[in-house]
Design an enzyme around this catalytic site. Structure first.
Site, short mmCIF file in Angstrom:
data_model
loop_
_atom_site.label_atom_id
_atom_site.label_comp_id
_atom_site.label_asym_id
_atom_site.label_seq_id
_atom_site.Cartn_x
_atom_site.Cartn_y
_atom_site.Cartn_z
N LYS A 209 0.84 -1.20 0.00
CA LYS A 209 0.00 0.00 0.00
C LYS A 209 0.87 1.26 0.00
CE LYS A 209 -2.37 2.85 3.25
NZ LYS A 209 -2.77 3.01 4.64
N ASP A 227 -6.45 1.19 0.93
CA ASP A 227 -6.57 1.55 2.35
C ASP A 227 -7.95 1.14 2.84
OD1 ASP A 227 -8.33 3.39 1.30
OD2 ASP A 227 -7.44 5.13 2.29
#
Length: 342
Positions: A209, A227
């Site tokens: 991420k 997220d």
């Protein structure tokens, strides 16, 4: 022989009488049967009459029912659910249409972390775990003022860094990560942030991420940022039913051209922060309601939904202290620095 003749005559008479009695009995039975049939028919006719009367009586009640009040419910159902057996092609079309709609709503969408270079972005992204981008943006000015380069942060006193990072939460673990990744940059990459996924994920505290945030926004290389907002929305939209971030990334990435991935991430995350909230989505103010299978999970009344809007949609400042000019031109407001009123 002459004496037996009367006996035969008497027997014939008796037989005739018996025949007459039998005929009478049959006739009586037939009469009774006919009467019974007539009674049954009368009963049925009466029942039909009662049923018809009851139906006539029930008609006003149906007319009196508030049929018009049910109309909004039909409209709500029509707004929401796509076909339960949606084909892959239909899913791709719907997903891309949602992204196009969001691009029109948020044409100025951008990463909501303040940064001036790849080093600042990778540190800020690591610090954003378990807190808001706003809190990170309010904290990093002091951090980068004191430690502007990877070399500076790699040689920092952990206790001093902890004190600066305290407002972000989990400050001890985050201090260890940012000092560790700074040392990794100095020792492995000459103090420069690498522009490859396989290199970035080797740094302490940097996962896929974080790597995609850096690649997409500091190097212009497409990546999907999975997220909490992104995970929530793509499942609500039935783009995927996966829960593992890596599997979500793969499933969603397959629906879009690679060049769309970074902007797609911004559009989805912005929508999750502003309208499609975790606890109470503002469904009545959502621009993509007709395409959303989860429509109705939140507030559907338009006026009540408007009160749930956050950031620039609700007239509040965004998360960046130094947002891009395009955001300010669109009516967005800069966030206040740490410790400022409001």
């Amino acid at each position: 022989m002459k004496k037996a003749t009367p006996a035969k005559k008497t027997t014939a008479t008796e037989a005739a009488t018996a025949v007459k009695k039998t005929a009478a009995v049959k006739k009586a039975a037939a009469v009774k049967k006919t009467a019974a049939v007539n009674r049954t028919a009368a009963v049925k006719k009466a029942a039909v009459g009662k049923k018809a009367a009851a139906a006539k009586t029930a008609v006003p009640a149906k007319k009196a029912a508030p049929a018009k009040k049910a109309a909004p419910a039909k409209k709500t159902a029509a707004v929401a659910k796509p076909p339960s057996a949606e084909s892959h092609t239909a899913l791709v079309r719907r997903a891309r249409r949602i992204d196009r709609e969001l691009a029109e709503v948020y044409p100025y969408a951008h990463p909501e972390l303040d940064f001036e270079n790849p080093f600042q972005l990778v540190v800020a992204t690591v610090l954003s775990a378990q807190t808001t981008d706003l809190r990170v943006n309010q904290t990093t000015p002091a951090l980068f003022a004191k430690y502007p380069t990877p070399e500076d942060l790699a040689a920092a006193n952990p206790e001093e860094v902890e004190e600066i990072l305290r407002p972000t939460g989990f400050f001890r673990a985050k201090t260890k990560s940012v000092i560790g990744l700074s040392k990794g940059l100095v020792e492995q990459f000459g103090g420069e942030v690498p522009g490859r996924l396989e290199d970035l994920v080797k740094l302490p505290g940097v996962g896929r991420k974080t790597a995609f945030v850096v690649l997409g926004n500091a190097f212009g290389r497409p990546g999907i940022t999975v997220d909490t907002h992104f995970q929530r929305l793509v499942r609500r939209w039935q783009w995927t039913d996966q829960t593992d971030p890596d599997k979500i990334e793969a499933a969603v990435g397959a629906l879009f051209p690679k060049g769309d991935w970074t902007d797609l991430s911004h559009h989805v995350i912005w929508h999750g922060r502003r309208i499609c909230h975790a606890r109470k989505p503002a469904c009545g103010a959502c621009p993509i309601a007709p395409l959303c299978p989860a429509y109705g999970e939140g507030e559907t009344d338009p006026e009540k939904a408007k009160k749930l809007l956050k950031y620039e949609k609700g007239g509040f400042p965004g998360q960046r202290l130094n947002p891009p000019q395009a955001y300010l031109d669109a009516g967005g407001k800069a966030a206040p620095p740490l410790g400022a009123a409001g």
